[in-house]
Design an enzyme around this catalytic site. Structure first.
Site, mmCIF file in Angstrom:
data_model
loop_
_atom_site.group_PDB
_atom_site.id
_atom_site.type_symbol
_atom_site.label_atom_id
_atom_site.label_comp_id
_atom_site.label_asym_id
_atom_site.label_seq_id
_atom_site.Cartn_x
_atom_site.Cartn_y
_atom_site.Cartn_z
ATOM 1 C CE LYS A 23 13.666 -96.022 72.037
ATOM 2 N NZ LYS A 23 12.691 -95.559 71.076
HETATM 3 N N1 PMP Z 1 11.765 -102.301 73.823
HETATM 4 C C1 PMP Z 1 13.038 -101.300 74.957
HETATM 5 C C2 PMP Z 1 12.735 -101.833 76.777
HETATM 6 C C3 PMP Z 1 12.489 -99.782 74.994
HETATM 7 O O1 PMP Z 1 13.378 -99.188 76.035
HETATM 8 C C4 PMP Z 1 12.067 -99.647 74.067
HETATM 9 C C5 PMP Z 1 12.248 -97.899 73.828
HETATM 10 N N2 PMP Z 1 10.994 -97.577 74.132
HETATM 11 C C6 PMP Z 1 11.138 -100.390 72.889
HETATM 12 C C7 PMP Z 1 11.270 -102.162 73.583
HETATM 13 C C8 PMP Z 1 10.342 -99.679 71.505
HETATM 14 O O2 PMP Z 1 11.535 -98.701 70.505
HETATM 15 P P1 PMP Z 1 10.732 -98.093 70.043
HETATM 16 O O3 PMP Z 1 10.723 -96.677 70.605
HETATM 17 O O4 PMP Z 1 11.864 -97.636 68.898
HETATM 18 O O5 PMP Z 1 9.828 -98.400 69.319
#
Ligand code: PMP
Length: 314
Positions: free
Chosen positions: A48
């Site tokens: 992120k």
């Molecule tokens: N795994 C974790 C631990 C996350 O924090 C996130 C972000 N919400 C994701 C997977 C998935 O990423 P995205 O929001 O880009 O789909």
């Protein structure tokens, strides 16, 4: 004045360009090899970090975020950590609304960066007191408040189209059969999927999904994996780019996260466990000279108290 070109001006300049590492022990028994792209190597410890500055710049450019303002976001933690880090550098206040299933480790990290945190019950998306709805209301009622909107803003998938996707393509030398990622906002899988298919339309884009999430087609029930899986389709998810969804249970995901730490020296979170378990299923179906890339969203340090200190976890 001296000349120090290798010294970075802020921590935000060290986001991205994360390494890809072969799995040597926990990969598929037969079929393709799996390489893990380790997003824990970002300075905030997760994928992120890549979207935090993009969301802030988007809000500044549209006039929604003004100097001295407060960044408000609904987050399962990692977006909050990334935004809190960026807010500290760029001079904003930060306020986060998090669901109460979130690990205490991640809440402590948000506070360490100087952010304010409100913990609320983990309610369905349509409930007025769902964490996203609460965050939006807080931002509207706060002078100088700006809701960052990672589940709606296209700056999120665009950040992955611009950085994560090209890095995978470069490190795979353009020889890539499949990529496996999770979807929370869907920003990662959408951005990398669109980019990789623009380079080679035959690259398979696979979504790993917690059992209980609707993205893989089942009906909703609660699950413990954090950060991915949803009870609705976020605007930042382009479902047309995903070739296949693979549901994975909490238990399988957490057991795999523990194996990654002990057998590969990779301390990663529960969502990575699910993504690697799904990558194994895909790799088993492919040829031995093919490459599967799995995206590891964050570090296991976020989950010391709920995945790594119990034997069973899930
Ligand atoms: N795994 C974790 C631990 C996350 O924090 C996130 C972000 N919400 C994701 C997977 C998935 O990423 P995205 O929001 O880009 O789909």
């Amino acid at each position: 004045m001296g000349d120090w070109p290798r010294i970075k001006s802020t921590i935000l300049d060290s986001v991205g360009d994360t390494p890809m590492i072969w799995l040597r022990h926990v990969g598929a028994e037969r079929g393709a090899r799996i390489a893990l792209k380790l997003e824990a190597m970002n300075p905030g410890g997760s994928i992120k970090d890549r979207i935090a500055v993009a969301l802030i710049r988007d809000a500044e450019q549209s006039g929604r975020l003004l100097p001295g303002g407060t960044i408000v976001e609904a987050t399962a933690g990692n977006t909050g950590i990334a935004l809190a880090m960026a807010a500290a550098v760029l001079g904003y206040r930060a306020l986060f609304v998090v669901p109460n299933k979130m690990s205490p480790d991640k809440i402590a990290i948000l506070k360490a960066y100087g952010a304010e945190v409100q913990v609320v019950p983990d309610l369905p998306r349509e409930d007025p007191d769902n964490y996203q709805n609460i965050a939006q209301r807080l931002a509207e009622n706060l002078v100088g408040g700006c809701y960052m909107g990672q589940f709606e803003r296209q700056a999120n998938p665009k950040a992955h189209y611009a950085s994560t996707g090209p890095e995978i393509w470069r490190d795979a030398n353009g020889q890539l059969r499949a990529v496996v990622a999770g979807a929370g906002t869907g920003g990662t899988i959408t951005g990398i999927g669109q980019y990789l298919k623009s380079q080679d339309p035959n690259v398979l884009v696979i979504g790993a999904d917690p059992e209980g999430s609707i993205l893989s087609g089942g009906s909703y029930h609660a699950f413990k994996i954090e950060g991915m899986g949803e009870d609705y389709y976020p605007e930042t998810l382009d479902r047309s780019v995903v070739d296949r969804w693979i549901p994975i249970s909490d238990q399988v995901a957490f057991a795999m996260a523990r194996r990654l730490a002990r057998e590969e020296g990779l301390l990663v979170g529960g969502s990575t466990g699910a993504i690697v378990a799904a990558a194994k299923i895909v790799a088993n179906e492919l040829a031995s000279d093919e490459l599967v890339v799995a995206l590891a969203p964050d570090t296991g340090r976020n989950y010391l108290s709920n995945i790594f200190t119990t034997e069973k976890g899930g």
